[in-house]
Design a protein around this motif. Structure first.
Motif, PDB file in Angstrom:
ATOM      1  N   GLY A  93       0.673 -14.034  17.183  1.00 40.93           N
ATOM      2  CA  GLY A  93       1.843 -14.582  16.526  1.00 40.93           C
ATOM      3  C   GLY A  93       3.155 -14.063  17.055  1.00 40.93           C
TER       4      GLY A  93
ATOM      5  N   TYR B 287       5.430 -21.860  14.729  1.00 40.71           N
ATOM      6  CA  TYR B 287       4.800 -20.718  14.081  1.00 40.71           C
ATOM      7  C   TYR B 287       3.606 -21.199  13.261  1.00 40.71           C
ATOM      8  CZ  TYR B 287       9.443 -18.791  15.053  1.00 40.71           C
ATOM      9  OH  TYR B 287      10.605 -18.409  15.658  1.00 40.71           O
ATOM     10  N   TRP B 288       2.682 -20.285  12.988  1.00 41.09           N
ATOM     11  CA  TRP B 288       1.533 -20.624  12.157  1.00 41.09           C
ATOM     12  C   TRP B 288       1.988 -21.089  10.777  1.00 41.09           C
ATOM     13  CZ3 TRP B 288      -3.923 -20.123  13.020  1.00 41.09           C
ATOM     14  CH2 TRP B 288      -4.693 -20.347  11.888  1.00 41.09           C
TER      15      TRP B 288
ATOM     16  N   THR C  89       3.965 -13.852  11.515  1.00 42.99           N
ATOM     17  CA  THR C  89       3.548 -13.496  12.878  1.00 42.99           C
ATOM     18  C   THR C  89       2.179 -12.821  12.879  1.00 42.99           C
ATOM     19  OG1 THR C  89       4.753 -11.387  12.736  1.00 42.99           O
ATOM     20  CG2 THR C  89       5.912 -13.274  13.718  1.00 42.99           C
TER      21      THR C  89
ATOM     22  N   LYS D 263      -0.359 -17.817  17.609  1.00 40.37           N
ATOM     23  CA  LYS D 263       0.399 -18.943  18.154  1.00 40.37           C
ATOM     24  C   LYS D 263      -0.571 -19.875  18.893  1.00 40.37           C
ATOM     25  CE  LYS D 263       4.418 -19.288  18.276  1.00 40.37           C
ATOM     26  NZ  LYS D 263       5.429 -19.073  19.318  1.00 40.37           N
TER      27      LYS D 263
ATOM     28  N   LYS E 116      -5.510 -22.360  16.088  1.00 43.63           N
ATOM     29  CA  LYS E 116      -4.103 -22.739  16.328  1.00 43.63           C
ATOM     30  C   LYS E 116      -4.048 -23.523  17.630  1.00 43.63           C
ATOM     31  CE  LYS E 116       0.371 -22.600  15.435  1.00 43.63           C
ATOM     32  NZ  LYS E 116       0.955 -23.221  16.603  1.00 43.63           N
TER      33      LYS E 116
END
Length: 408
Positions: free
Chosen positions: A44, A362-363, A373, A377, A382
């Motif tokens: 992240g 961002y997630w 974070t 990513k 993801k």
């Protein structure tokens, strides 16, 4: 009407720029030049985790994304990334001995988790069929068809209907069939059925066989009969083999995603009860999902009906599906409130979720506004498929329901 058309055109321009200037460039830079394919994980904070394992779902979604982007944008650079993804997936994730797809390979492409999660087979069909749809590639289509037949052979329940979750490498039963640790260990799930319907629909676009159409129609029937809660119009999540369930959670992102994927499946196959069953149902599902919309236009993650706790994190994929789903709902109802929901959620995305420094999204964003974070990513879950697909669906103006069979 002029104002509405202006808003839609502005949205189409904005998402095309987001796709071509932010999302796709991030994933182009995520190739693994040493070991092939794409990286397995970027955390992240934007740090590449070297020698990370590579997941089947991530790689199938990368394959779908570059294939779909090439099909619409006709940029041969995108084709090169799609081919890279296709070749790597076939070489490393397809089980040539027992059939199906490995769940996970290591950084060198050697299988480290050989279980057969039907969800992963579904996404393999989705990616391979989209590559074939974009390029007329016969190999990709034939492998996608073989995976469809594998699901039907091993996973389909001929007694109660629907599909079982997971198996061992050689298709024996598993004690733990969960897709992730947060799931309930049940034999059937909404999530897997949704992501079988989605690839079967895409495969039908290039291979409009009657048996595949029958499979899609059965899936639509299962959603209407068992998965849809007819009291609330949320989707029930976990089931035993007889479709008995405990309604313990609401997943708002899956609700709004299902609303448009059900509509798409019915439209592509010419489902005979589109007007009488599908449109009323998906409209009510979109309405129910709206319970998760907050004051800022974003959509929360999920609600636990037992504890009454709502997870208010704004996950990237939920926001992307909200924009797509509400644009679809506006298309098939003409109700402007759905259009406004899509536009407001897009405003939230561009102001909060897009990473202006390192690219991609961002997630999630916490309720406090803090950027999450802690989650990846880029990683097994993801991926570029939700947000890239949002952009492509809006750019395409929803005229993607044609069937275009491959030449024999």
């Amino acid at each position: 009407m002029i104002t509405i058309r202006k808003e839609i055109n502005e949205l189409k321009t904005a998402v095309k720029n987001e796709l071509t200037e932010n999302i796709l460039p991030f994933w182009m830079q995520a190739t693994d030049e040493q070991n092939g394919g794409f990286a397995g994980r970027i955390n992240g904070s934007g740090k590449l985790i070297r020698n990370a394992d590579k997941g089947a779902v991530l790689n199938a979604r990368i394959l779908w994304t570059f294939s779909a982007a090439y099909r619409q944008l006709h940029d041969k650079t995108l084709l090169s990334y799609a081919k890279r993804a296709k070749d790597y997936f076939i070489d490393h994730f397809i089980d040539k001995q027992y059939g199906g797809v490995y769940w996970m390979v290591d950084y060198q492409g050697k299988p480290v988790d050989k279980k057969k999660q039907i969800y992963a087979l579904g996404f393999a069909i989705y990616g391979l069929s989209e590559y074939s749809r974009a390029t007329k590639d016969r190999e990709a289509m034939e492998i996608a068809i073989s995976l469809y037949e594998t699901i039907e052979q091993y996973s389909y329940d001929p007694v109660h209907g629907g599909y079982y979750e997971a198996f061992t490498e050689n298709w024996s039963n598993l004690d733990d069939v969960r897709l992730s640790k947060k799931d309930i260990n049940e034999k059937k799930t909404m999530n897997t059925h949704l992501h079988i319907l989605e690839p079967y629909t895409n495969l039908y676009r290039i291979w409009p066989e009657n048996r595949l159409k029958t499979s899609i129609e059965k899936l639509l029937g299962i959603f209407l009969e068992y998965i849809l809660d007819k009291n609330t119009y949320h989707l029930k999540l976990f089931f035993n083999d007889c479709w008995e369930t405990h309604i313990d959670k609401i997943s708002y992102g899956h609700d709004i995603e299902a609303s448009w994927l059900l509509y798409e499946a019915a439209a592509v196959t010419g489902y005979p009860e589109m007007k009488t069953k599908i449109i009323p149902a998906v409209t009510q599902i979109a309405e129910a999902a709206s319970e998760g919309i907050l004051f800022d236009g974003s959509m929360v993650y999920e609600r636990n009906n037992i504890t009454r706790h709502t997870d208010t994190d704004r996950h990237w994929w939920v926001q992307a599906e909200a924009v797509t789903g509400y644009m679809y709902a506006y298309r098939y109802t003409g109700n402007e409130k759905f259009l406004q929901s899509a536009l407001q959620c897009w405003n939230y995305i561009k102001n909060h979720l897009i990473d202006p420094v390192n690219g991609e999204w961002y997630w999630s964003i916490r309720e406090s506004g803090e950027i999450n974070t802690s989650d990846d990513k880029l990683g097994p879950w993801k991926c570029p498929y939700h947000n890239a697909r949002m952009c492509l669906e809006i750019m395409n103006d929803f005229n993607a329901f044609q069937v275009s069979p491959q030449p024999a």
